[in-house]
Write an enzyme that holds these catalytic residues in place. Structure first.
Site, PDB file in Angstrom:
ATOM      1  CB  SER A   1      -0.932   0.024   1.216  1.00 20.09           C
ATOM      2  OG  SER A   1      -1.878  -1.016   1.151  1.00 20.09           O
ATOM      3  CD  GLN A   2      -1.053   7.008  -1.218  1.00 18.21           C
ATOM      4  OE1 GLN A   2      -2.141   6.508  -1.490  1.00 18.21           O
ATOM      5  NE2 GLN A   2      -0.845   8.304  -1.210  1.00 18.21           N
TER       6      GLN A   2
END
Length: 247
Positions: free
Chosen positions: A98-99
């Site tokens: 994930s970011q």
């Protein structure tokens, strides 16, 4: 060997040693700078999303942890140059890491404390579990893809995140043997909030989960179980996650 030759040999050894130190420490220093830049980007995003942030911003303890966890160790070698950019990255098997801002936000929202047990659904690369590790007493993580689960477990053990336990299984049903959990982080999009996870959430606990259709914009939701057992939900912001596999 004469005195002059001994001095020359000693000087050569010192220079070789210095060269080794420079060659090994420079990349490490570069990574520290990249992590610092990542933290500043996370703070910027937090200021841009006040409806999703509680208090004055992301908890400093979360930012401190993310500044220490080597994200480049949790991505494929060909992605390491982009490890600290604020974006998701592929990790194989159709999954992503994930970011960083989303990792920070989800970690912040469950408000994990030193005595807490946290459940993560979707181990992936192991990065989210590594970020949770210093903040909680115990982290349980479930990954449905065997290859990813085994790889993440080995990586977390190698990096000495000793309070993280990983198992391969269907995260939809949670991990009842270790319930209740003070916090639950779901790192894949579900079509609805899984009832088994709500059941396994401790009173006073929090769960953060993206809800919506596959490969489309979803909504990140905060689920809270009050002390009386009642449930509240709140929509936070639009996100895009890979779909939750399993049931």
């Amino acid at each position: 060997m004469g005195p002059l030759a001994q001095c020359q040999a000693l000087l050569a050894a010192v220079l070789a040693s210095a060269a080794t130190v420079v060659s090994t420490s420079a990349p490490a220093q570069d990574r520290l700078a990249e992590r610092a830049a990542m933290i500043e980007t996370i703070k910027w995003h937090a200021r841009s999303a006040p409806s999703a942030i509680e208090g004055q911003g992301i908890d400093p303890a979360v930012l401190k942890t993310m500044g220490k966890v080597p994200r480049d160790f949790f991505v494929p070698e060909e992605q390491r140059g982009a490890a600290y950019r604020d974006r998701p990255l592929p990790i194989g098997y159709g999954q992503t890491i994930s970011q960083p801002f989303i990792v920070a936000l989800m970690t912040d929202l469950i408000n994990a404390g030193p005595g807490d047990a946290v459940l993560e659904i979707g181990t992936g690369s192991g990065y989210q579990a590594a970020v949770l590790s210093p903040l909680a007493a115990k982290v349980y993580s479930i990954e449905i893809i065997p290859e990813l689960g085994k790889r993440a477990a080995a990586r977390l053990a190698e990096l000495r995140f000793d309070n993280v336990e990983v198992k391969v299984g269907d995260g939809y049903y949670g991990w009842s043997a270790h319930a209740p959990f003070d916090g639950i982080v779901v790192t894949a999009a579900a079509s609805h909030i899984p009832p088994p996870l709500v059941e396994q959430l401790a009173k006073g606990g929090r769960m953060v989960v993206p809800v919506g259709g596959p490969f489309a914009t979803q909504v990140l939701m905060l689920v809270e179980k009050r002390r009386d057992g009642s449930i509240t939900t709140r929509q936070l912001l639009p996100v895009s996650f890979v779909p939750l596999k399993g049931r």
